[in-house]
Design a protein around this motif. Structure first.
Motif, PDB file in Angstrom:
ATOM      1  N   ILE A 174     111.995  18.052 -33.490  1.00  0.00           N
ATOM      2  CA  ILE A 174     113.069  19.062 -33.456  1.00  0.00           C
ATOM      3  C   ILE A 174     114.043  19.547 -34.964  1.00  0.00           C
ATOM      4  O   ILE A 174     114.576  20.633 -35.212  1.00  0.00           O
ATOM      5  N   ALA A 175     114.155  18.239 -35.394  1.00  0.00           N
ATOM      6  CA  ALA A 175     115.214  18.187 -36.642  1.00  0.00           C
ATOM      7  C   ALA A 175     114.314  19.143 -37.655  1.00  0.00           C
ATOM      8  O   ALA A 175     115.130  19.918 -38.472  1.00  0.00           O
ATOM      9  N   THR A 176     113.048  19.258 -37.638  1.00  0.00           N
ATOM     10  CA  THR A 176     112.359  20.141 -38.548  1.00  0.00           C
ATOM     11  C   THR A 176     112.008  21.474 -38.187  1.00  0.00           C
ATOM     12  O   THR A 176     111.157  22.170 -38.836  1.00  0.00           O
ATOM     13  N   GLY A 177     112.601  21.857 -37.148  1.00  0.00           N
ATOM     14  CA  GLY A 177     112.590  23.302 -36.936  1.00  0.00           C
ATOM     15  C   GLY A 177     111.389  23.431 -35.834  1.00  0.00           C
ATOM     16  O   GLY A 177     111.022  24.668 -35.453  1.00  0.00           O
ATOM     17  N   ASN A 178     110.600  22.594 -35.107  1.00  0.00           N
ATOM     18  CA  ASN A 178     109.830  22.550 -34.014  1.00  0.00           C
ATOM     19  C   ASN A 178     110.401  22.833 -32.744  1.00  0.00           C
ATOM     20  O   ASN A 178     111.305  22.513 -32.538  1.00  0.00           O
TER      21      ASN A 178
END
Length: 312
Positions: A174-178
């Motif tokens: 989630i942190a990396t935009g997924n």
């Protein structure tokens, strides 16, 4: 005979976030979650089926487009809030881990500490999704490198350290935009999935970015892995199951991310305090009955200390 239905202790956890809303699974089969200490039924609810998995993946794909374009600072804000909420809910999570997964209170608190640390580490990742310009072999040309989200991640997580081993996958993704579709073990669906989804929701994560599927393997087979939408399949579990998941993922040109246990050495050098070494070895081997992928598997001892160490 009484017609009064027993109220199950965790009856509030009968729905999952599927397709952006909390809803019951569509299967005719039921998931029965029990306390491994006394076999008490904690909660009963319908499993999800293949239609639910498809809805979850399609929703995750739509949600990822906007989440992937969300500013790094907004993603950091969500993750920092998640870390704070885990600490605020510590006692509730500890009780859940004790009753659902058979944890001791010590082990449950260690699991929470590890989870908070991982979320805080993941909160650094949004600002690392940068690009760079590099030299090219071709004169007058340049190479541009961008760190972009992969898209949708499918995650299968285990029962032994359910909260942490799920956080370890969900927070970085989630942190990396997924976006992510999570399938926790059906023995620990609350601590390994539903509780985590609720915490992320309370922290401000948009609907559909995190979906949870609690499903019966006999019903869904390999569909969770074979589905065309996820680009990465994360699996934590046994070597045999991991080999199967990895082979299915690569067959469909997905990247498998597999954690299949450890083979961890504990080394005692000749200047060690034997009493402290014995205590540390016993803790490292037998915490949570040794049902941890980082449990000690081998103890290597200097010959000088071997007799006293073994005796103690």
């Amino acid at each position: 005979m009484s017609n009064v239905k027993t109220i199950e202790k965790y009856s509030k956890w009968t729905k999952s976030p599927i397709g952006g809303v909390w809803k019951s699974g569509s299967s005719n089969k039921e998931c029965v979650v029990r306390n491994p200490y006394n076999n008490e039924v904690l909660v009963t609810f319908p499993y999800a089926n293949k239609a639910d998995i498809n809805e979850a993946y399609e929703t995750a794909e739509r949600a990822q487009r906007s989440w992937g374009e969300t500013s790094a600072y907004e993603r950091i804000k969500v993750l920092e809030k998640v870390a704070n909420l885990i600490e605020e809910k510590r006692e509730e999570i500890v009780e859940l881990l004790v009753e659902e997964s058979g944890s001791s209170k010590l082990k449950a608190n260690v699991e929470i500490d590890c989870s908070i640390a991982d979320v805080k580490e993941a909160a650094k990742y949004p600002l690392q999704m940068e690009g760079s310009i590099r030299e090219s072999l071709i004169p007058g040309k340049e190479n541009r490198v961008y760190r972009d989200p992969v898209g949708v991640v499918g995650a299968i997580t285990p029962w032994n350290w359910p909260f942490y081993l799920t956080i370890r996958v969900v927070a970085p993704a989630i942190a990396t935009g997924n976006s992510i579709v999570l399938k926790p073990d059906s023995q620990t669906p609350i601590s390994g999935g539903l509780m985590i989804a609720k915490i992320f929701e309370e922290a401000g994560l948009p609907e559909g970015v995190l979906n949870v599927i609690v499903a019966d393997l006999e019903e869904i087979g390999d569909y969770f892995v074979e589905h065309p939408i996820p680009q990465v399949i994360s699996f934590t579990g046994s070597t045999k199951a991991g080999q199967h998941v990895g082979s299915i993922a690569t067959k469909h040109l997905k990247k498998p991310a597999l954690e299949l246990g450890g083979n961890n050495a504990f080394i005692v050098l000749d200047d060690a305090d034997v009493d402290e070494a014995v205590s540390a070895a016993a803790f490292g081997k037998y915490m949570h009955s040794g049902q941890i992928c980082i449990a000690i598997n081998r103890i290597i001892i200097d010959r000088k200390l071997y007799p006293s160490f073994v005796e103690k």
